[in-house]
Enzyme design. Structure first.
Site, PDB file in Angstrom:
ATOM      1  N   CYS A 121      -5.664   4.138   3.902  1.00  0.00           N
ATOM      2  CA  CYS A 121      -4.489   3.561   3.251  1.00  0.00           C
ATOM      3  C   CYS A 121      -3.275   4.484   3.247  1.00  0.00           C
ATOM      4  O   CYS A 121      -3.299   5.572   3.793  1.00  0.00           O
ATOM      5  CB  CYS A 121      -4.870   3.060   1.864  1.00  0.00           C
ATOM      6  N   ASP A 122      -2.221   4.012   2.578  1.00  0.00           N
ATOM      7  CA  ASP A 122      -0.861   4.479   2.812  1.00  0.00           C
ATOM      8  C   ASP A 122      -0.674   5.992   2.717  1.00  0.00           C
ATOM      9  O   ASP A 122      -0.001   6.591   3.541  1.00  0.00           O
ATOM     10  CB  ASP A 122       0.090   3.809   1.831  1.00  0.00           C
ATOM     11  N   LYS A 123      -1.203   6.621   1.680  1.00  0.00           N
ATOM     12  CA  LYS A 123      -0.987   8.051   1.507  1.00  0.00           C
ATOM     13  C   LYS A 123      -2.200   8.864   1.928  1.00  0.00           C
ATOM     14  O   LYS A 123      -2.086  10.069   2.154  1.00  0.00           O
ATOM     15  CB  LYS A 123      -0.643   8.377   0.041  1.00  0.00           C
ATOM     16  N   CYS A 193      -4.812  -3.703   4.249  1.00  0.00           N
ATOM     17  CA  CYS A 193      -4.122  -4.996   4.269  1.00  0.00           C
ATOM     18  C   CYS A 193      -3.706  -5.355   5.694  1.00  0.00           C
ATOM     19  O   CYS A 193      -3.205  -4.513   6.431  1.00  0.00           O
ATOM     20  CB  CYS A 193      -2.911  -4.961   3.347  1.00  0.00           C
ATOM     21  N   SER A 468       7.807  -0.712   1.202  1.00  0.00           N
ATOM     22  CA  SER A 468       6.543  -0.971   1.865  1.00  0.00           C
ATOM     23  C   SER A 468       6.812  -1.315   3.324  1.00  0.00           C
ATOM     24  O   SER A 468       7.844  -1.915   3.649  1.00  0.00           O
ATOM     25  CB  SER A 468       5.822  -2.141   1.185  1.00  0.00           C
TER      26      SER A 468
END
Length: 554
Positions: A121-123, A193, A468
């Protein structure tokens, strides 16, 4: 062959460490093998990490097959989605540094020989990449893969549809039953996602950088191939230890340029700018924010993935994924760059091809000839700001409008729900930068709400916060200097005219220099919002988004 773990496990001096390992079932033969640490961000909070327990088990099998001693430890892996739209988001970007530092502590304290880094995920993915180059031990990154798409009355959707539906509900366009239906339909499986947000962008760029096996980034979380990739990665990391191949031999200036080009070609998240700048800083490589703009003007947009189109990450995988895009871009890439596969970029992708030109186009027929990202400047952004032309309607690339000013994301969310935003507004959200937030929250929730009210493509949102990778409409983020450091965003007033000119890379407040000087004279620097805890430490040490929002003593 001797590895650094032998300084702990050798005979007789290593008796204490061996005795402690024996308590967990390790045996004599294990202590003669390289010790490979599986760094696992598994938890039951973040769907992108939910399958990493199974992925870790397959990695262990691969390590054992090649004669390594596998150990495993965990670190945090927050979910950006669950943290959206409230104070929890202030912790999300700062979590990157927590993950990075926690990995350093465990690896250096226990003298491991190699690493398999698990995260999706993102981080987490940027933190894992930064840890790899900081520690410079043989390493491979394995992501958990994207989730399958949901459906809404026969149409494929992703998690973004939920917040859009919330906006539609507040606007009176749908009832609670429809909102509940969307909520229950949008996320049918675990995984990152299924749009090309920051999570999947950074997983893809890990493959481009050469730290993940070729073709692995887009394999869906539910596919058996995901576990095969994990086992292959476990095999390969033992080889890397024996061959002495370290991340700094792979993540070079050439690899970073490859990553930027591919990130632009796939229309990746604006957050890639933050994370690649931070990675370059960690790797002691020269990278400037202007490099993104220079490469953007040269690099065609070859892949169109949700939310830029109706095609999701599973479609992108089936269309050929990252190898197909890189094959098309080979004339622009450093094909000689080394990867963890043991082969060069060119060798990895030379036989890749496009399976679906609705999703990935050939170099001679791109979706757009350039413009994946734009680095803006002007009297509102003296250092820089970041826009994403690929997510903005062509007729909205040059606009002028009145400022509507908010000092936090929450203020804006309330104003949207109270229907105080009008078409043509230039929404300013300030004091949301790395220091001012603190934590540089992303404006995901307000932009999705605006989408639900049919406003996202009729207003602009400009901020010293971030966005985002799933956002679309009109937006400019990462404005530097941020308001909390006395950037011009701090002196904007309601009704001021603002000009946004993305083709010419300009962001300007249409107020005289004399009036701006008067306002600066009257402005007072606010106190930091956090006086104790991790965010207080972060706010005191974090550097500008212009430098990747890294924490650093200077």
């Amino acid at each position: 062959m001797s590895w650094r773990s032998q300084s702990l496990l050798g005979v007789p001096e290593g008796a204490l460490a061996r005795g402690l390992y024996r308590s967990m079932g390790y045996m004599d033969d294990d202590f003669k093998k390289p010790v490979i640490a599986i760094v696992n961000t598994w938890n039951t909070v973040c769907p992108g990490h939910f399958n990493l327990k199974e992925v870790a088990a397959a990695v262990k099998e691969g390590i054992a097959q090649k004669g390594g001693m596998a150990v495993e430890f965990g670190t945090i892996g927050p979910c950006d989605g669950i943290a959206q739209g409230h104070e929890g988001m202030t912790y999300i970007l700062p979590s990157r540094e927590v993950i990075l530092h926690s990995i350093e502590v465990m690896v250096e304290a226990h003298r491991f020989d190699g690493l398999v880094l698990l995260g999706s995920c993102d981080k987490t993915v940027p933190a894992l990449l930064m840890a790899a180059v900081r520690l410079d031990l043989p390493a491979i990154l394995v992501n958990g893969g994207p989730m399958e798409p949901g459906t809404r009355h026969g149409r494929d959707i992703d998690v973004n549809e939920i917040e859009i539906a919330v906006g539609e509900y507040h606007a009176g366009k749908i009832d609670l039953a429809e909102l509940t239906y969307v909520e229950k339909s949008a996320c049918p499986t675990p995984g990152s996602c299924t749009m090309l947000g920051t999570a999947n962008t950074m997983s893809c760029l890990s493959e481009v950088l050469g730290l993940s096996l070729p073709g692995s980034a887009t394999v869906p979380a539910t596919y058996s191939k995901r576990l095969q990739v994990a086992r292959e990665s476990g095999n390969r990391v033992v080889d890397l230890v024996r061959e002495g191949v370290n991340p700094r031999q792979i993540i070079t200036a050439q690899a970073l340029e490859n990553a930027i080009r591919v990130g632009l070609a796939i229309g990746g998240s604006t957050n890639q700018v933050l994370h690649l700048l931070a990675l370059a800083e960690e790797a002691d490589l020269s990278l400037e924010i202007n490099d993104f703009d220079r490469l953007s003007m040269e690099t065609p947009h070859l892949a169109s993935v949700m939310t830029a189109s109706a095609y999701d990450m599973v479609d992108f995988h089936r269309a050929g994924g990252i190898p197909a895009v890189m094959h098309q871009l080979l004339p622009m890439l450093h094909g000689e760059a080394l990867t963890v596969s043991g082969y060069t970029v060119e060798e990895n992708v030379r036989d890749a091809h496009i399976e679906d030109e609705r999703v990935i186009r050939p170099l001679e027929n791109p979706f757009k000839p350039d413009g994946g990202l734009a680095i803006m400047r002007g009297n509102l952004a003296p250092q820089s700001a970041v826009a994403k032309p690929s997510a903005i309607p062509a007729e909205r690339l040059q606009v002028e409008g009145p400022a509507v000013v908010f000092n936090s994301e929450q203020e804006l969310i309330l104003a949207i729900k109270e229907q105080k935003i009008e078409r043509g507004d230039i929404i300013v959200v300030r004091y949301e930068g790395p220091k001012g937030g603190p934590g540089m929250r992303e404006m995901y929730t307000p932009l999705k709400l605006l989408d639900g009210y049919d406003l996202a493509e009729h207003v602009y949102l400009i901020t010293d916060g971030r966005f985002s990778g799933s956002n679309r409409g009109g937006f400019v983020g990462h404005i530097c200097p941020e308001a909390a450091e006395g950037g011009p965003l701090a002196i904007v007033e309601n009704g001021d005219r603002i000009s946004i000119d993305i083709p010419n890379r300009r962001l300007d407040l249409l107020v005289s220099e004399e009036e701006m000087a008067r306002r600066f004279e009257a402005w007072q620097e606010p106190m930091l919002k956090m006086r104790k805890g991790y965010l207080a430490l972060y706010a005191n040490l974090v550097k500008s988004a212009f430098r990747g929002a890294v924490m650093k003593y200077e």
